[in-house]
Design a protein around this motif. Structure first.
Motif, PDB file in Angstrom:
ATOM      1  N   GLN A 161      -2.949   2.646 -15.074  1.00  0.00           N
ATOM      2  CA  GLN A 161      -1.758   1.811 -15.226  1.00  0.00           C
ATOM      3  C   GLN A 161      -1.633   1.302 -16.659  1.00  0.00           C
ATOM      4  O   GLN A 161      -0.541   1.297 -17.238  1.00  0.00           O
TER       5      GLN A 161
ATOM      6  N   GLU B  16       0.823  -1.211   0.000  1.00  0.00           N
ATOM      7  CA  GLU B  16       0.000   0.000   0.000  1.00  0.00           C
ATOM      8  C   GLU B  16       0.858   1.261   0.000  1.00  0.00           C
ATOM      9  O   GLU B  16       0.535   2.250  -0.669  1.00  0.00           O
TER      10      GLU B  16
ATOM     11  N   GLN C 164       6.455   0.677 -10.299  1.00  0.00           N
ATOM     12  CA  GLN C 164       5.727  -0.508 -10.752  1.00  0.00           C
ATOM     13  C   GLN C 164       6.635  -1.725 -10.730  1.00  0.00           C
ATOM     14  O   GLN C 164       6.214  -2.828 -10.372  1.00  0.00           O
TER      15      GLN C 164
ATOM     16  N   ARG D 201       3.424   5.403  -6.017  1.00  0.00           N
ATOM     17  CA  ARG D 201       3.173   5.350  -7.454  1.00  0.00           C
ATOM     18  C   ARG D 201       2.053   6.307  -7.854  1.00  0.00           C
ATOM     19  O   ARG D 201       2.145   7.013  -8.866  1.00  0.00           O
TER      20      ARG D 201
ATOM     21  N   GLU E 112       2.242   1.609  -3.514  1.00  0.00           N
ATOM     22  CA  GLU E 112       1.156   2.033  -4.403  1.00  0.00           C
ATOM     23  C   GLU E 112       0.838   3.508  -4.215  1.00  0.00           C
ATOM     24  O   GLU E 112       0.543   4.231  -5.175  1.00  0.00           O
TER      25      GLU E 112
ATOM     26  N   LEU F  99       6.728  -2.979  -7.207  1.00  0.00           N
ATOM     27  CA  LEU F  99       5.533  -3.758  -6.869  1.00  0.00           C
ATOM     28  C   LEU F  99       5.583  -5.142  -7.526  1.00  0.00           C
ATOM     29  O   LEU F  99       5.259  -6.152  -6.889  1.00  0.00           O
TER      30      LEU F  99
END
Length: 405
Positions: free
Chosen positions: A322, A52, A74, A58, A55, A77
């Protein structure tokens, strides 16, 4: 799969922190690194909270237009959630490593090349002893034939430590592949299926007894598709299934996405820092990427109420964002991708698979579908589907295959 949290990820996040000029990104990355260091007994901590935080970084980078940072995050992740393996990560992202590349990997490649050249010399000498008048072209033709047969390498149980390349299988496989590629038979991957059949004497005998094996092969393909669809449905209905689980269930089953696609590309990383979930090739030769999100395991709503109407919720917008980032990267690297991989990305599109209408037990399924269809009508190059709609479309496709001629 548990979230990975190790030194490589920490080094990458630290380097990304130096790349950004946005305070919100730095703040989220600081929170991520603090969380990693909060484990007991000196161990790095992973889990949902780490994902989280990354993210959030990002999202802040996307909001600030720092697209290079978005791609790096990305990658973070993808690595943390197991979509990039550790060796690939460490070798490809040398920007986050100090010193030379791994000597062990270099030495392995060197020893493999040395062994290959030693074998080529010995095999050439043996061939020339048996064929003293052979020309250079004869030798090359000999090795081309052997190279084709290496796809059928076998390890006999009664000869431990020895491997056998059966001669002649490549020619049989080539004949089968041409048959499977004909417009009389519908097989998803002719080359793979031909190799499987060529290594099975029992299957070859059945094919030889039939006119050209059409009924047998069509039945086998229909059975394979049905089994693949059942396996995918089970994963979709599993509330604990991850994106990686869904990707495995969909791999090799591009027929599920409809007749517009002729296959998948073997390479998922066409742009540095971007690895698409499923890269499809359309009938016109253009790339079409599939971005996978969770199905019944999605923890957020697909749609929400806004001024007496249903509209897509944040989970949909983030997934579409995305996918758009991937398309931007493909556009920017179009010439290189076409030159290196022979893939056209100029007309590339994207499909986002996310959620399931059953997540909204209080909303009619028709409302969920209509909301997403309305959204799709106003978005170019990106389409959003629920997994249920994908499965329903595939079911109808199978029903048509077994229906009356």
């Amino acid at each position: 799969m548990a979230t990975r949290s190790d030194m490589a990820l920490e080094m990458q996040l630290g380097a990304v922190e130096e790349e950004t000029s946005e305070e919100a990104v730095r703040s989220a990355l600081t929170a991520a690194l603090t969380h990693m260091h909060s484990g007991s007994n000196g161990r790095r901590r992973g889990g949902k909270a780490l994902v989280e935080h990354v993210e959030a970084a990002r999202g802040a980078a996307a909001g600030a237009g720092e697209w290079h940072v978005v791609r790096l995050l990305q990658d973070s992740l993808d690595y943390a959630e197991g979509r990039i393996n550790q060796l690939d990560f460490k070798e490809r992202y040398r920007i986050f490593q100090d010193g030379a590349r791994k000597e062990l990997h270099r030495d392995f490649v060197a020893s493999s090349l040395r062994a290959m050249h030693e074998w080529l010399i010995a095999a050439s000498e043996a061939y020339l002893r048996d064929h003293p008048g052979a020309s250079a072209q004869d030798v090359l033709t000999h090795f081309k034939t052997q190279g084709a047969d290496t796809s059928f390498l076998q390890a006999p149980d009664d000869r431990p430590g020895r491997y056998v390349i059966p001669r002649g299988r490549a020619e049989i496989s080539l004949w089968l592949e041409r048959l499977l590629r004909s417009d009389r038979i519908d097989i998803e991957n002719p080359a793979t299926e031909a190799r499987r059949i060529a290594t099975s004497p029992e299957t070859l005998a059945l094919l030889a007894a039939d006119h050209d094996g059409r009924l047998l092969l069509q039945a086998a393909e229909l059975q394979r598709r049905t089994a693949g669809l059942q396996a995918l449905r089970a994963v979709v209905d599993d509330t604990d299934a991850t994106e990686a689980d869904l990707q495995r269930a969909l791999r090799g089953n591009h027929w599920i996405f409809g007749g517009r696609y002729v296959g998948e590309t073997a390479r998922r990383r066409l742009v540095p820092g971007d690895e698409v979930d499923i890269p499809l090739i359309r009938a016109d030769g253009a790339l079409h990427i599939v971005e996978l999100k969770r199905a019944m395991g999605l923890r957020r709503p697909l749609i929400r109420r806004h001024r007496n109407a249903w509209v897509p919720a944040d989970a949909v917008h983030e997934a579409v964002g995305q996918a758009v980032n991937y398309l931007v990267g493909l556009d920017e690297n179009r010439a290189r991708i076409r030159e290196e991989f022979g893939i056209e990305t100029r007309r590339a599109g994207a499909l986002v698979l996310v959620g399931h209408p059953a997540l909204h037990s209080d909303v009619p399924e028709e409302e969920v579908g209509e909301t997403l269809r309305t959204f799709n009508a106003h978005v170019t190059r990106v389409e959003v589907l629920t997994y249920k709609e994908l499965l329903d479309n595939a079911e109808r496709s199978l029903a048509g295959d077994v229906g009356p001629a």
